[in-house]
Design a protein around this motif. Structure first.
Motif, short mmCIF file in Angstrom:
data_model
loop_
_atom_site.label_atom_id
_atom_site.label_comp_id
_atom_site.label_asym_id
_atom_site.label_seq_id
_atom_site.Cartn_x
_atom_site.Cartn_y
_atom_site.Cartn_z
N VAL A 34 14.75 91.06 125.57
CA VAL A 34 13.83 90.42 125.49
C VAL A 34 12.58 90.88 124.49
O VAL A 34 12.25 91.88 124.92
N ALA A 35 12.73 90.43 123.31
CA ALA A 35 12.02 90.94 122.26
C ALA A 35 10.43 90.36 122.24
O ALA A 35 9.56 91.09 121.71
N ALA A 36 10.20 89.14 122.72
CA ALA A 36 9.07 88.45 122.62
C ALA A 36 9.01 87.63 123.51
O ALA A 36 10.06 87.04 124.28
N VAL A 37 7.89 86.86 123.75
CA VAL A 37 7.58 85.54 124.76
C VAL A 37 6.94 84.32 123.60
O VAL A 37 5.98 84.79 123.17
N VAL A 38 7.30 83.29 123.66
CA VAL A 38 6.76 82.28 123.02
C VAL A 38 6.05 81.31 124.02
O VAL A 38 6.79 81.03 125.11
N THR A 39 4.90 81.18 123.75
CA THR A 39 3.95 80.29 124.64
C THR A 39 3.44 78.99 123.90
O THR A 39 3.26 79.12 122.88
N ALA A 40 3.70 77.91 124.95
CA ALA A 40 3.53 76.69 123.95
C ALA A 40 2.67 75.79 125.31
O ALA A 40 3.12 75.73 126.18
N ALA A 41 1.70 75.10 124.70
CA ALA A 41 0.63 74.21 125.45
C ALA A 41 0.36 72.98 125.03
O ALA A 41 0.49 72.76 123.65
N VAL A 42 0.49 72.16 125.99
CA VAL A 42 -0.02 70.37 125.66
C VAL A 42 -1.43 70.44 126.15
O VAL A 42 -1.64 70.74 127.42
N SER A 43 -2.36 69.51 125.49
CA SER A 43 -3.60 69.25 126.04
C SER A 43 -4.01 67.84 125.94
O SER A 43 -3.01 67.05 125.50
N GLY A 44 -4.97 67.67 126.69
CA GLY A 44 -5.67 66.18 126.87
C GLY A 44 -4.90 65.53 127.57
O GLY A 44 -4.04 65.34 128.43
N ASP A 45 -4.71 64.00 126.80
CA ASP A 45 -4.03 62.84 127.36
C ASP A 45 -2.65 62.78 127.00
O ASP A 45 -1.85 61.85 127.45
N ARG A 46 -2.03 63.78 126.07
CA ARG A 46 -0.90 64.06 125.60
C ARG A 46 0.08 64.22 126.84
O ARG A 46 -0.38 64.87 127.87
N LYS A 47 1.26 63.47 126.85
CA LYS A 47 2.27 63.80 127.84
C LYS A 47 2.59 65.26 128.06
O LYS A 47 2.74 65.99 127.21
N PRO A 48 2.56 65.78 129.30
CA PRO A 48 3.06 67.28 129.60
C PRO A 48 4.17 67.39 129.11
O PRO A 48 5.19 66.76 128.65
N ILE A 49 4.35 68.89 128.68
CA ILE A 49 5.50 69.41 128.18
C ILE A 49 6.76 69.15 129.16
O ILE A 49 6.68 69.31 130.48
N SER A 50 7.89 68.23 128.79
CA SER A 50 8.93 68.06 129.54
C SER A 50 10.09 69.01 129.53
O SER A 50 10.02 69.97 128.56
N THR A 51 10.96 68.81 130.45
CA THR A 51 12.22 70.05 130.41
C THR A 51 13.15 69.83 129.22
O THR A 51 13.42 70.78 128.82
N SER A 52 13.10 68.53 128.53
CA SER A 52 13.74 68.46 127.27
C SER A 52 13.06 69.22 126.10
O SER A 52 13.71 69.70 125.24
N ASP A 53 11.61 68.82 126.18
CA ASP A 53 11.09 69.84 125.15
C ASP A 53 11.12 71.11 125.21
O ASP A 53 11.51 71.89 124.16
N VAL A 54 11.15 71.59 126.44
CA VAL A 54 11.45 73.29 126.64
C VAL A 54 12.77 73.67 126.04
O VAL A 54 13.06 74.50 125.50
N ALA A 55 13.83 72.67 126.35
CA ALA A 55 15.39 73.05 125.99
C ALA A 55 15.42 72.79 124.37
O ALA A 55 16.02 73.90 123.97
N LEU A 56 14.52 71.97 123.60
CA LEU A 56 14.50 72.01 122.28
C LEU A 56 14.01 73.01 121.67
O LEU A 56 14.53 73.62 120.82
N MET A 57 12.80 73.65 122.37
CA MET A 57 12.26 74.92 121.75
C MET A 57 13.14 76.09 121.95
O MET A 57 13.31 76.90 120.83
N ASP A 58 13.86 76.41 122.81
CA ASP A 58 14.74 77.31 123.33
C ASP A 58 15.96 77.32 122.26
O ASP A 58 16.43 78.21 121.69
N GLU A 59 16.42 75.90 122.01
CA GLU A 59 17.41 75.60 120.74
C GLU A 59 16.88 76.22 119.49
O GLU A 59 17.48 76.59 118.84
N MET A 60 15.71 75.94 119.05
CA MET A 60 15.09 76.20 117.95
C MET A 60 14.94 77.69 117.73
O MET A 60 15.47 78.37 116.88
N LEU A 61 14.59 78.50 118.90
CA LEU A 61 14.46 79.81 118.70
C LEU A 61 15.94 80.51 118.59
O LEU A 61 16.22 81.53 117.88
#
Length: 623
Positions: A401-428
């Protein structure tokens, strides 16, 4: 319309008066209905028929004609005329058709000898009947098509809608009401726009109005549609104009749920963007910053990356110190500053993500993050930015584990979904190769930098002279390399100052630099010779110890003292010349003692130069 012909006596030779009649005429006589006359129009339609023969034989081959014999009998029996409309007759006609329709009248007549007969007057109405049938068939097909269309609208998953030429909804859409929850009153006109995501309303209306103005043959536009449960999904709207001649009378359109297709296209596009953003980069900070700007704003409103220390073991109950080295936020949100050192408690969500090597994902009321999900500084930012969800994603590179990536969503935007998490993981994961190379380079840089700093000693204190050194590594030059400076005092009390640069900006260059620096020190101490001679000996040594390397250097001896004044004996090996600045501000480069760089022309004599230094002057050596 057929006119009834009243019963009257017809002279045997008076039938020729019907030859010019515009309708078909035939006459029979007797109870056996012998055919005694046909006019040209009759013959044109049914062909020339034999006279003197009963109807059955005269009209042989015309199916249907024979069944009208009974009508002839009825006319003779009752003396009353009969009218028949659109009577079908099948067979071979003069024009080759198989079926004809006739409207005709049968009237009683009496011949001069008192024998009775029947007068036939008829017209061919085949074209009218056929056209009427075609109209009825088309009408029935249209009725059935409309029934099918209405059934599809009710039973199908697509939304079907109808709009006026001005683009306003003019008919109810059952599926729109079922999917969005809008009533007909809410949907009609331009009310349908209220069911679109607020950010999509203006671009959708602009596209729709452009299609109406240009009368585009096919309008297509994708927008987010609010469902009855309040969530949003992507729908593709399509519409075509319905014309009568050159006039558009209405628009007919559909809306199809394309959320899955949109997600797949977005996934491919983001992966391509991430690959393109990190392509050609070598510095870890640049790569991680580029990934942050791909995640924001597509997947999140804020993103930060924390680099973990290169520690082989981390005590379980000890707090974790990390460095925030990359961050990005949406324009409207408070900024996340970098670089920044942060501490995380042993049992915080951050440390759990590192220890378990799995994402920590949390959704919470807006601006109310759960305790321990982040550091106190970040928790304050989560509240100020009205964050509603966060994910802590461990970045595993080469098994660690070299680093930790944190991502956050604000306001009325739809909260981060499991598919979003999977896509971020795939990007990394797709960025693993450049991240691995960047981490390896960073480790090598730190080793080389430590080596380099260990060799950059503090200048000695000399009475009547101040020696000052400054060293700043260049980020564009990978932070380490072959630059060095040195200053020390010989046993005889003579100060020595030197500066040099080995070709290259990597760990091998730093190692070569340390070798040359140490050899030069030894030669200067061992040989009380002019600087040019010492550099000649160093050049010979390089041919054996570093045959493929080149370097530049200045070596200077400072003789004299504060009472007698100072003079500098120096030799330059391919290095930028020293700069002499007088006490009154005048400045000039010292161009004497210039020789080829080190690593070429072995054993070639090298010259030295002497420069007297006035009180208050400054000599600058630089790389």
């Amino acid at each position: 319309m057929m006119a009834d012909v009243p019963e009257e006596k017809v002279p045997d030779l008076g039938l020729e008066i019907f030859d010019y009649a515009p309708v078909g005429v035939s006459v029979t006589r007797g109870l056996d209905h012998r055919l005694v006359y046909t006019n040209p129009v009759h013959d044109t339609i049914v062909g020339k028929r034999p006279l003197g023969e009963p109807l059955a034989r005269a009209y042989e081959g015309l199916v249907g004609a024979l069944r009208y014999n009974v009508l002839y009998d009825q006319v003779l029996e009752t003396g009353e005329p009969i009218y028949v409309a659109e009577a079908p007759v099948f067979g071979e006609f003069a024009n080759g058709n198989q079926e004809h329709f006739f409207s005709f009248s049968l009237s009683p007549v009496e011949f001069a000898d008192g024998e009775r007969g029947v007068l036939f007057v008829g017209i061919d109405v085949t074209e009218q009947v056929t056209a009427s049938r075609r109209i009825r068939t088309l009408s029935e097909e249209r009725r059935r098509a409309l029934q099918r269309f209405e059934s599809l609208v009710k039973a199908g998953s697509q939304i079907v809608w109808v709009a006026s030429p001005q683009g306003r909804a003019i008919e109810p859409s059952p599926n729109w009401e079922k999917i969005t929850g809008q009533t007909w009153e809410e949907f009609r006109g331009e009310g349908w726009l209220n069911a679109l995501h607020p950010e999509d309303r203006k671009p959708t209306m602009e596209s729709w109005r452009r299609a109406l103005k240009e009368v585009q043959p096919l309008w297509q536009h994708t927008y987010r549609l609010r469902l009855a449960d309040g969530s949003y999904r992507h729908f593709l709207a399509r519409a075509v104009p319905v014309r009568e001649g050159d006039v558009v009378v209405e628009w007919v359109g559909t809306c199809s749920d394309v959320e899955q297709q949109w997600q797949e296209e977005r996934r491919a596009a983001l992966l391509d963007r991430a690959a393109g953003a990190t392509s050609g980069m070598t510095r870890l900070e640049e790569i991680l910053q580029a990934l942050c700007h791909v995640i924001v704003p597509e997947l999140a409103d804020g993103c930060a990356v924390y680099l973990l220390p290169d520690s082989p073991t981390r005590p379980r109950n000890a707090p974790l110190a990390v460095e925030r080295i990359a961050a990005a936020t949406r324009d409207e949100l408070p900024q996340i500053h970098v670089p920044c050192q942060e501490w995380f408690a042993p049992f915080s969500g951050f440390v759990q993500a590192v220890r378990r090597r799995r994402p920590v994902h949390a959704t919470f009321p807006t601006g109310e993050p759960p305790p321990g999900i982040a550091s106190p500084d970040v928790e304050s930012w989560l509240a100020d930015a009205s964050i509603n969800s966060i994910v802590l994603l461990p970045l595993v590179v080469d098994g660690d584990v070299a680093a930790v990536v944190t991502a956050a969503v604000s306001g009325d935007r739809k909260p981060i979904s499991t598919s979003d998490v999977a896509l971020m993981d795939e990007m990394l994961d797709h960025a693993h190769a450049p991240l691995s190379s960047a981490l390896e380079l960073r480790r090598a840089q730190r080793v080389a930098l430590a080596l380099q700093n260990s060799l950059l000693a503090e200048p000695p204190e000399i009475p009547g002279m101040q020696i000052t050194a400054r060293y700043r590594p260049s980020p564009e030059a990978a932070e380490v390399g072959g630059d060095w400076y040195d200053s020390f005092v010989l046993p005889s009390g003579i100060p020595i100052v030197t500066i040099g640069d080995v070709a290259g900006h990597d760990l091998p260059a730093a190692v070569t630099m340390s070798q040359l620096r140490n050899m030069l020190r030894g030669l200067v101490v061992d040989r009380q010779e002019p600087p040019g001679e010492v550099l000649r000996r160093l050049n010979i040594a390089m041919g054996t110890l570093c045959p493929d390397q080149m370097a530049t250097c200045i070596l200077a001896r400072l003789e004299g003292g504060p009472d007698r004044g100072w003079r500098m004996i120096y030799s330059v090996a391919g290095h930028p010349p020293p700069l002499l600045v007088h006490h009154d501000g005048r400045a000039r480069y010292l161009l004497g003692g210039h020789n080829a760089l080190l690593g070429v022309l072995p054993d070639t004599p090298r010259t030295s130069a002497v420069e007297r230094l006035e009180p208050g002057c400054t000599v600058l050596f630089y790389t």
